[in-house]
Design a protein around this motif. Structure first.
Motif, PDB file in Angstrom:
ATOM      1  N   LYS A 171       0.863  -1.186   0.000  1.00 22.54           N
ATOM      2  CA  LYS A 171       0.000   0.000   0.000  1.00 22.54           C
ATOM      3  C   LYS A 171       0.900   1.236   0.000  1.00 22.54           C
ATOM      4  O   LYS A 171       1.863   1.309   0.753  1.00 22.54           O
ATOM      5  N   GLN A 172       0.575   2.184  -0.851  1.00 22.78           N
ATOM      6  CA  GLN A 172       1.400   3.377  -0.967  1.00 22.78           C
ATOM      7  C   GLN A 172       0.896   4.531  -0.118  1.00 22.78           C
ATOM      8  O   GLN A 172      -0.311   4.747   0.005  1.00 22.78           O
ATOM      9  N   LEU A 173       1.852   5.264   0.447  1.00 27.28           N
ATOM     10  CA  LEU A 173       1.561   6.560   1.041  1.00 27.28           C
ATOM     11  C   LEU A 173       1.861   7.632  -0.014  1.00 27.28           C
ATOM     12  O   LEU A 173       2.582   7.373  -0.982  1.00 27.28           O
ATOM     13  N   ASP A 174       1.330   8.804   0.190  1.00 29.56           N
ATOM     14  CA  ASP A 174       1.605   9.914  -0.722  1.00 29.56           C
ATOM     15  C   ASP A 174       2.094  11.096   0.100  1.00 29.56           C
ATOM     16  O   ASP A 174       1.317  11.774   0.770  1.00 29.56           O
ATOM     17  N   TRP A 175       3.408  11.304   0.081  1.00 34.10           N
ATOM     18  CA  TRP A 175       4.000  12.426   0.799  1.00 34.10           C
ATOM     19  C   TRP A 175       4.183  13.610  -0.150  1.00 34.10           C
ATOM     20  O   TRP A 175       4.865  13.501  -1.177  1.00 34.10           O
ATOM     21  N   LEU A 176       3.593  14.748   0.171  1.00 34.21           N
ATOM     22  CA  LEU A 176       3.888  15.989  -0.539  1.00 34.21           C
ATOM     23  C   LEU A 176       5.105  16.588   0.151  1.00 34.21           C
ATOM     24  O   LEU A 176       5.013  17.081   1.280  1.00 34.21           O
ATOM     25  N   VAL A 177       6.263  16.509  -0.484  1.00 31.80           N
ATOM     26  CA  VAL A 177       7.501  16.928   0.161  1.00 31.80           C
ATOM     27  C   VAL A 177       7.962  18.314  -0.273  1.00 31.80           C
ATOM     28  O   VAL A 177       8.826  18.912   0.358  1.00 31.80           O
ATOM     29  N   ASP A 178       7.409  18.826  -1.365  1.00 31.26           N
ATOM     30  CA  ASP A 178       7.745  20.178  -1.807  1.00 31.26           C
ATOM     31  C   ASP A 178       6.565  20.728  -2.612  1.00 31.26           C
ATOM     32  O   ASP A 178       6.065  20.074  -3.519  1.00 31.26           O
ATOM     33  N   ARG A 179       6.118  21.939  -2.259  1.00 32.62           N
ATOM     34  CA  ARG A 179       4.943  22.511  -2.920  1.00 32.62           C
ATOM     35  C   ARG A 179       5.229  22.950  -4.349  1.00 32.62           C
ATOM     36  O   ARG A 179       4.314  23.163  -5.131  1.00 32.62           O
ATOM     37  N   GLY A 180       6.487  23.137  -4.713  1.00 40.57           N
ATOM     38  CA  GLY A 180       6.829  23.435  -6.103  1.00 40.57           C
ATOM     39  C   GLY A 180       7.298  24.838  -6.383  1.00 40.57           C
ATOM     40  O   GLY A 180       7.840  25.107  -7.460  1.00 40.57           O
ATOM     41  N   ALA A 220       7.334  31.367 -16.286  1.00 43.28           N
ATOM     42  CA  ALA A 220       8.532  30.657 -16.728  1.00 43.28           C
ATOM     43  C   ALA A 220       9.003  29.625 -15.707  1.00 43.28           C
ATOM     44  O   ALA A 220       9.678  28.659 -16.055  1.00 43.28           O
ATOM     45  N   GLN A 221       8.640  29.860 -14.431  1.00 43.61           N
ATOM     46  CA  GLN A 221       9.060  28.954 -13.366  1.00 43.61           C
ATOM     47  C   GLN A 221       7.839  28.291 -12.731  1.00 43.61           C
ATOM     48  O   GLN A 221       7.734  28.179 -11.509  1.00 43.61           O
ATOM     49  N   ALA A 222       6.902  27.904 -13.583  1.00 43.70           N
ATOM     50  CA  ALA A 222       5.680  27.278 -13.074  1.00 43.70           C
ATOM     51  C   ALA A 222       6.027  26.128 -12.130  1.00 43.70           C
ATOM     52  O   ALA A 222       6.827  25.239 -12.448  1.00 43.70           O
ATOM     53  N   GLY A 223       5.446  26.159 -10.930  1.00 44.45           N
ATOM     54  CA  GLY A 223       5.793  25.192  -9.895  1.00 44.45           C
ATOM     55  C   GLY A 223       5.338  23.777 -10.220  1.00 44.45           C
ATOM     56  O   GLY A 223       4.257  23.565 -10.769  1.00 44.45           O
ATOM     57  N   VAL A 224       6.164  22.828  -9.860  1.00 40.52           N
ATOM     58  CA  VAL A 224       5.834  21.405  -9.997  1.00 40.52           C
ATOM     59  C   VAL A 224       5.966  20.766  -8.619  1.00 40.52           C
ATOM     60  O   VAL A 224       7.082  20.553  -8.133  1.00 40.52           O
ATOM     61  N   PRO A 225       4.856  20.492  -7.934  1.00 40.02           N
ATOM     62  CA  PRO A 225       4.934  19.874  -6.605  1.00 40.02           C
ATOM     63  C   PRO A 225       5.687  18.543  -6.653  1.00 40.02           C
ATOM     64  O   PRO A 225       5.606  17.808  -7.640  1.00 40.02           O
ATOM     65  N   ALA A 226       6.452  18.270  -5.597  1.00 42.18           N
ATOM     66  CA  ALA A 226       7.220  17.025  -5.513  1.00 42.18           C
ATOM     67  C   ALA A 226       6.535  16.072  -4.537  1.00 42.18           C
ATOM     68  O   ALA A 226       6.254  16.441  -3.386  1.00 42.18           O
ATOM     69  N   HIS A 227       6.257  14.874  -4.991  1.00 46.21           N
ATOM     70  CA  HIS A 227       5.653  13.835  -4.154  1.00 46.21           C
ATOM     71  C   HIS A 227       6.606  12.647  -4.053  1.00 46.21           C
ATOM     72  O   HIS A 227       7.369  12.369  -4.981  1.00 46.21           O
ATOM     73  N   ARG A 228       6.550  11.948  -2.925  1.00 45.36           N
ATOM     74  CA  ARG A 228       7.243  10.683  -2.765  1.00 45.36           C
ATOM     75  C   ARG A 228       6.231   9.669  -2.241  1.00 45.36           C
ATOM     76  O   ARG A 228       5.362  10.018  -1.440  1.00 45.36           O
ATOM     77  N   LYS A 229       6.373   8.437  -2.692  1.00 46.21           N
ATOM     78  CA  LYS A 229       5.358   7.430  -2.374  1.00 46.21           C
ATOM     79  C   LYS A 229       5.990   6.171  -1.776  1.00 46.21           C
ATOM     80  O   LYS A 229       6.305   5.210  -2.497  1.00 46.21           O
ATOM     81  N   PRO A 230       6.205   6.164  -0.451  1.00 41.92           N
ATOM     82  CA  PRO A 230       6.687   4.940   0.191  1.00 41.92           C
ATOM     83  C   PRO A 230       5.690   3.799  -0.037  1.00 41.92           C
ATOM     84  O   PRO A 230       4.472   3.998   0.065  1.00 41.92           O
TER      85      PRO A 230
END
Length: 415
Positions: A46-55, A67-77
């Protein structure tokens, strides 16, 4: 009155525990009892969804922001289940001899159930406050392993050990067990001094055992569910870290939570500083857990504490009215923080956290009579003896859904 035979074991257990075995286990630890539960852990993982950076991507200039449109960073243990078992065997002659005596049968099964759940309570508590290694205590730095008596560093962790228990040893998590996993058996425990007496000189049974070694029950090394101090360690993750398939190194507190070591100051001052630091780092803690000795020191600091009682949370998501945990209340920048005494929290350490950020995820209930693979009543005939076997336990894993809400600390006196 209807006769209860050993063919109706499941019904007897329902009488003994109308609320299920879970309620007998959860009251051992406030952290275990208050942690939200999820019983739908089906499939292999089962995966978790960590939002680790808003982007990022914020600017007063539209052109720059675009030009620097944010891309949120997720990690999924990707979580996998571990397991805990307690097994009881009952002689068939005793079962048959009690068939015509309802009370005798109930007492027989009650004894099996009570001892099994007591063992599960103790082990679940120590696992929950561990780092996933399965360790239950640690030898002192001056322990003489060439004798049959050694002491443990944290006297309060005698709660994790038992006479007759068979234990293995290791020097660091990830390293091989000492002496290829050889075991030593505890003969006696001095709960006042922390002295452990083994049935032989320790090195006679585990030749490579050494001072400062960790002690782990046989078969448990790195096989138990992950504990709080695995999710929120005191050591900062380094590059190449592999936590349920995720490298936690790049994003610091967003993936491992906060940490601090205090070497001076009173306990109330240090805990208040920890709460403030957690808020500054983006955490939203509402609960704090201490060893009973440390909780007692804190409580003695004032005679005017605000106090609170919270009920345990069952697998059905509802409060268990019969299990309540009392705590003191510290005020923090984001509101009150409830401070609980947990017997399995090591002395001079604490965990500051938000309870809703945790979840105990299990395949059905984490603590129960395991009936799958058994007969319809939850028992199994022994192949080499005249009797039956009862299996208690379950399949589960802890999950920290928002690491930034957790903060692991050490107080003056830690060694």
């Amino acid at each position: 009155m209807a006769v209860i035979s050993h063919a109706t074991l499941a019904q007897v257990f329902k009488i003994l525990q109308p609320n299920g075995f879970e309620s007998s286990v959860l009251d051992v630890s406030p952290m275990l009892g208050l942690m939200p539960k999820f019983t739908g852990f089906y499939g292999e993982s089962k995966q978790l969804d960590w939002l680790v950076d808003r982007g990022g991507g914020v600017s007063a200039s539209f052109a720059v922001a675009q030009a620097q449109a944010g891309v949120p960073a997720h990690r999924k243990p990707t979580l996998t289940r571990a397991r805990l078992y307690a097994v009881r065997q009952i002689n068939n002659e005793d079962l048959e001899a009690s068939e015509n005596n309802e009370g005798a049968l109930v007492r027989l099964l009650s004894h099996a159930q009570e001892t099994a759940t007591d063992e599960l309570r103790s082990r679940a508590g120590s696992v929950l406050w561990g780092d996933g290694s399965g360790a239950v205590a640690r030898l002192t730095a001056t322990a003489n392993t060439a004798t049959d008596t050694t002491a443990i560093r944290d006297l309060t962790q005698v709660v994790n050990l038992r006479v007759g228990g068979r234990y293995q040893f290791f020097d660091a998590v990830g390293n091989a067990l000492r002496s290829a996993g050889a075991v030593s058996t505890i003969e006696s425990i001095n709960e006042h001094t922390g002295a452990i007496t083994w049935t032989t000189n320790l090195t006679a049974s585990v030749a490579a055992a050494a001072a400062s070694d960790y002690i782990v029950p046989g078969g448990d090394y790195q096989a138990v569910p992950q504990g709080i101090f695995g999710w929120n360690p005191m050591t900062v993750a380094t590059t190449g870290d592999n936590w349920f398939g995720v490298d936690r190194y790049p994003y610091g507190n967003a993936m491992v939570g906060g940490r601090v070591t205090y070497t001076t100051g009173s306990i109330d001052e240090n805990l208040k500083k920890a709460i403030v630091t957690n808020v500054r780092q983006g955490g939203k803690a509402d609960s704090l857990f201490l060893n009973p000795e440390d909780w007692g020191r804190l409580e003695r600091q004032s005679t005017n504490w605000q106090r609170i009682t919270k009920n345990a949370i069952g697998s059905n998501g509802k409060e268990i009215a019969s299990i309540g945990f009392s705590g003191l209340v510290l005020q923090g920048p984001n509101g009150p923080v409830n401070v609980y005494s947990d017997p399995f929290c090591p002395q001079y350490e604490f965990e500051l956290t938000k309870m809703s950020s945790w979840e105990l995820q299990s395949l059905k209930e984490a603590f129960r009579l395991i009936r799958e693979g058994m007969n319809g009543q939850g028992s199994h005939p022994l192949a080499t003896a005249d009797g039956i076997e009862l299996r208690f336990g379950g399949y589960w894993q802890t999950a920290l859904k928002k690491p930034r809400d957790s903060f692991h600390g050490r107080l003056p006196g830690y060694s």
